[in-house]
Scaffold this active site. Structure first.
Site, PDB file in Angstrom:
ATOM      1  N   TYR A   1      -2.560  -9.307  34.904  1.00 26.26           N
ATOM      2  CA  TYR A   1      -2.173  -8.392  36.183  1.00 26.26           C
ATOM      3  C   TYR A   1      -0.786  -8.939  36.302  1.00 26.26           C
ATOM      4  O   TYR A   1       0.006  -8.441  36.527  1.00 26.26           O
ATOM      5  CB  TYR A   1      -3.448  -9.178  37.076  1.00 26.26           C
ATOM      6  CG  TYR A   1      -3.025  -8.598  38.496  1.00 26.26           C
ATOM      7  CD1 TYR A   1      -3.833  -7.435  38.846  1.00 26.26           C
ATOM      8  CD2 TYR A   1      -2.361  -9.268  39.561  1.00 26.26           C
ATOM      9  CE1 TYR A   1      -3.681  -7.038  40.219  1.00 26.26           C
ATOM     10  CE2 TYR A   1      -2.095  -8.816  40.702  1.00 26.26           C
ATOM     11  CZ  TYR A   1      -2.916  -7.681  41.030  1.00 26.26           C
ATOM     12  OH  TYR A   1      -2.578  -7.168  42.397  1.00 26.26           O
TER      13      TYR A   1
ATOM     14  N   HIS B   1      -0.634  -4.396  53.103  1.00 28.11           N
ATOM     15  CA  HIS B   1      -0.109  -3.664  52.057  1.00 28.11           C
ATOM     16  C   HIS B   1      -0.216  -2.435  52.109  1.00 28.11           C
ATOM     17  O   HIS B   1      -1.645  -2.123  52.094  1.00 28.11           O
ATOM     18  CB  HIS B   1      -0.353  -4.412  50.759  1.00 28.11           C
ATOM     19  CG  HIS B   1       0.425  -3.687  49.448  1.00 28.11           C
ATOM     20  ND1 HIS B   1       1.686  -3.094  49.614  1.00 28.11           N
ATOM     21  CD2 HIS B   1       0.000  -3.688  48.445  1.00 28.11           C
ATOM     22  CE1 HIS B   1       1.923  -2.706  48.507  1.00 28.11           C
ATOM     23  NE2 HIS B   1       0.834  -3.027  47.607  1.00 28.11           N
TER      24      HIS B   1
ATOM     25  N   HIS C   1      -7.721  -7.712  44.966  1.00 25.94           N
ATOM     26  CA  HIS C   1      -8.399  -7.271  43.586  1.00 25.94           C
ATOM     27  C   HIS C   1      -9.050  -8.503  42.865  1.00 25.94           C
ATOM     28  O   HIS C   1      -8.665  -9.612  42.810  1.00 25.94           O
ATOM     29  CB  HIS C   1      -7.344  -6.621  42.681  1.00 25.94           C
ATOM     30  CG  HIS C   1      -6.547  -5.480  43.135  1.00 25.94           C
ATOM     31  ND1 HIS C   1      -7.184  -4.326  43.099  1.00 25.94           N
ATOM     32  CD2 HIS C   1      -5.208  -5.277  43.458  1.00 25.94           C
ATOM     33  CE1 HIS C   1      -6.400  -3.366  43.723  1.00 25.94           C
ATOM     34  NE2 HIS C   1      -5.252  -3.896  43.935  1.00 25.94           N
TER      35      HIS C   1
ATOM     36  N   ASP D   1      -4.034   2.196  47.319  1.00 31.38           N
ATOM     37  CA  ASP D   1      -5.445   1.514  46.902  1.00 31.38           C
ATOM     38  C   ASP D   1      -5.957   0.550  47.982  1.00 31.38           C
ATOM     39  O   ASP D   1      -7.295   0.486  48.022  1.00 31.38           O
ATOM     40  CB  ASP D   1      -5.278   0.682  45.359  1.00 31.38           C
ATOM     41  CG  ASP D   1      -4.104  -0.066  45.423  1.00 31.38           C
ATOM     42  OD1 ASP D   1      -2.958  -0.058  46.130  1.00 31.38           O
ATOM     43  OD2 ASP D   1      -4.145  -1.251  44.656  1.00 31.38           O
TER      44      ASP D   1
ATOM     45  N   HIS E   1       4.275  -7.066  46.319  1.00 31.52           N
ATOM     46  CA  HIS E   1       5.185  -6.622  45.707  1.00 31.52           C
ATOM     47  C   HIS E   1       5.862  -5.241  46.063  1.00 31.52           C
ATOM     48  O   HIS E   1       6.764  -4.407  45.313  1.00 31.52           O
ATOM     49  CB  HIS E   1       4.498  -6.226  44.161  1.00 31.52           C
ATOM     50  CG  HIS E   1       3.572  -5.075  44.051  1.00 31.52           C
ATOM     51  ND1 HIS E   1       3.799  -4.038  43.435  1.00 31.52           N
ATOM     52  CD2 HIS E   1       2.637  -4.944  44.831  1.00 31.52           C
ATOM     53  CE1 HIS E   1       2.796  -3.105  43.689  1.00 31.52           C
ATOM     54  NE2 HIS E   1       1.900  -3.704  44.743  1.00 31.52           N
TER      55      HIS E   1
ATOM     56  N   HIS F   1      -1.857   3.207  37.464  1.00 35.38           N
ATOM     57  CA  HIS F   1      -0.604   3.837  37.508  1.00 35.38           C
ATOM     58  C   HIS F   1       0.207   3.178  36.094  1.00 35.38           C
ATOM     59  O   HIS F   1       1.002   2.615  36.132  1.00 35.38           O
ATOM     60  CB  HIS F   1       0.356   3.645  38.546  1.00 35.38           C
ATOM     61  CG  HIS F   1       0.190   2.280  39.324  1.00 35.38           C
ATOM     62  ND1 HIS F   1       0.434   0.811  38.613  1.00 35.38           N
ATOM     63  CD2 HIS F   1       0.131   1.622  40.549  1.00 35.38           C
ATOM     64  CE1 HIS F   1       0.650   0.044  39.451  1.00 35.38           C
ATOM     65  NE2 HIS F   1       0.422   0.436  40.575  1.00 35.38           N
TER      66      HIS F   1
ATOM     67  N   ASP G   1      -2.168  -8.098  47.115  1.00 31.26           N
ATOM     68  CA  ASP G   1      -2.239  -8.218  45.521  1.00 31.26           C
ATOM     69  C   ASP G   1      -1.971  -9.525  44.974  1.00 31.26           C
ATOM     70  O   ASP G   1      -2.498  -9.781  43.689  1.00 31.26           O
ATOM     71  CB  ASP G   1      -0.857  -7.238  45.294  1.00 31.26           C
ATOM     72  CG  ASP G   1      -1.334  -5.732  45.337  1.00 31.26           C
ATOM     73  OD1 ASP G   1      -2.503  -5.585  45.193  1.00 31.26           O
ATOM     74  OD2 ASP G   1      -0.404  -4.942  45.705  1.00 31.26           O
TER      75      ASP G   1
ATOM     76  N   GLU H   1       0.238   0.172  49.868  1.00 32.08           N
ATOM     77  CA  GLU H   1       0.098   0.955  48.690  1.00 32.08           C
ATOM     78  C   GLU H   1      -1.275   1.618  48.853  1.00 32.08           C
ATOM     79  O   GLU H   1      -2.344   1.013  49.385  1.00 32.08           O
ATOM     80  CB  GLU H   1       0.192  -0.041  47.507  1.00 32.08           C
ATOM     81  CG  GLU H   1       0.268   1.096  46.123  1.00 32.08           C
ATOM     82  CD  GLU H   1       0.517   0.270  45.015  1.00 32.08           C
ATOM     83  OE1 GLU H   1       0.764  -0.939  45.081  1.00 32.08           O
ATOM     84  OE2 GLU H   1       0.647   1.050  43.982  1.00 32.08           O
TER      85      GLU H   1
HETATM   86 FE1  FEO Z   1       0.047  -2.890  45.492  1.00 28.47          FE
HETATM   87 FE2  FEO Z   1      -3.150  -3.315  44.796  1.00 28.47          FE
HETATM   88  O1  FEO Z   1      -1.460  -2.503  45.407  1.00 28.47           O
END
Ligand code: FEO
Length: 394
Positions: A191, A78, A224, A82, A144, A24, A163, A80
């Site tokens: 990051y 989370h 990640h 991903d 986040h 993104h 994250d 999101e």
């Molecule tokens: Fe906030 Fe890795 O997604």
């Protein structure tokens, strides 16, 4: 898949996304991973899932360890996509699983995937017994997303903060003691600068809260990149410094050029900065990118931005960069502006207005040059660099 064990009965079952280069808008030059963890006890919990296109790989990884039907809990730290977009697939196999998430996580799951799930919301301090092991949950709103939550494996002292503390770094290695430390810290910094920078005050408070809770941390397993097991305090210290705005005597010059005039100005400004013994990074957009620029800006004390005028405004690459930079809200920097024009001008004025609106500390006046800078113009540029360097040293 080679089994990757964090502790007896706790396995990494995530996937490596070697080829992603745009996350993104964040340039992920080294790809990324989506980490998921399977905790097998009397009861079994899957902590997070992966991006939907890798759902069958996640499923295969789980099947190598156990039948997914036996999963009792899916922890969604989370929502999101991903981390959650394989949830509908996994939930089909893990038919009896209860989803554990924050209240806002529950709302977001329903908004993303519908209400056909058994969901149990949890609050900070609530625990889930899996047998000999206990999961404790810590809500982390706006770290986040509003739904964000950390999961802590009490007996093993493993924090799974989703994250937070992650890196976009695809590799065959899973642990910090297996990988080049410089690469790891560089990606952790990139990051932080490109995702977490605007949340600095919340991060400082959350670190203090976790310390006050007296939670010992032996390992940090983010969603990640690499798992911090050799010395997790290293990344906690780095986050403390970044969120406190610790910076160096360094100036970042970010610019673009049409016919070379703004480039000449940038080089003269860099010489002025260097004449004061201050470190410099010169980044021409279209050669460098905004992700790299924000990483350099994180620990700099000043940013000097240059653009030629195009159609009475700033050059498109600078418009994109400043939209990105003002959104990430780097704190405690001095911002200067320069540029060239042919007749009416407008780039320097537009950039300065944008920075003021964002609440940035602006060094004025900037330098504007008609067509091609002559010796007098280049002297003004050198002086702009000198002045800003002297200002940050003071
Ligand atoms: Fe906030 Fe890795 O997604």
């Amino acid at each position: 898949m080679n089994k990757v064990s964090l502790a007896e009965g706790i396995n990494w079952v995530g996937v490596v996304d070697w080829n992603i280069r745009d996350f993104h808008g964040y340039v992920t030059r080294r790809g990324t991973t989506y980490n998921a963890y399977l905790i097998s006890e009397e009861k079994t919990a899957l902590v997070d899932t992966v991006k939907h296109m890798f759902s069958s790989e996640l499923l295969r990884n789980i099947c190598e360890i156990m039948d997914p039907e036996r999963i009792d809990y899916i922890i969604v730290n989370h929502v999101e996509r991903d981390h959650s977009s394989s949830l509908p697939v996994i939930a089909k196999y893990a038919k009896n699983a209860t989803i554990i998430t924050s209240q806002r996580g529950k709302d977001a799951i329903i908004e993303h995937y519908g209400s056909d799930f058994k969901i149990q919301p949890v609050k900070t301090g609530e625990e889930l017994k899996l047998g000999k092991r206990t999961l404790r949950f810590v809500e982390a709103p706006m770290l986040h997303w509003p739904d964000s939550m950390f999961t802590y494996v009490v007996e093993d002292k493993i924090l799974m903060p989703n994250d937070a503390f992650g890196q976009h770094l695809a590799s065959v290695q899973r642990f910090d003691d297996e990988i080049d430390e410089h690469v790891l810290m560089e990606e952790a910094k990139t990051y932080y600068a490109n995702i977490l920078m605007p949340l600095a005050p919340l991060i400082t408070r959350k670190i203090q809260e976790v310390v006050q809770m007296g939670i010992p941390i032996a390992m940090i397993a983010p969603s990640h990149g690499i798992i911090w097991r050799s010395d997790p305090s290293k990344i906690i210290k780095a986050y403390s410094d970044w969120s406190a705005g610790v910076s160096k005597n360094k100036v970042v010059i970010v610019y673009d050029t049409m016919w070379g005039s703004t480039d000449k100005m940038a080089r003269a400004i860099a010489k002025g900065v260097a004449s004061q013994g201050v470190d410099i990074k010169l980044l021409k957009l279209r050669a460098a990118n905004r992700t790299e620029a924000m990483t350099e800006i994180l620990d700099a004390k000043a940013v000097i931005v240059g653009s030629p005028t195009l159609n009475n405004g700033m050059f498109p690459t600078l418009g994109s960069f400043l939209t990105y930079a003002t959104g990430l809200k780097p704190k405690d920097k001095v911002w200067g502006f320069f540029g060239s024009y042919g007749w009416g001008g407008g780039a320097v004025r537009g950039m300065t207005e944008m920075a003021r609106k964002a609440g940035f500390e602006v060094h004025e006046p900037g330098v504007e040059v008609k067509y091609i800078p002559d010796q007098e113009d280049l002297k003004k540029c050198f002086e702009l660099g000198q002045q800003i360097a002297a200002r940050i040293k003071a």
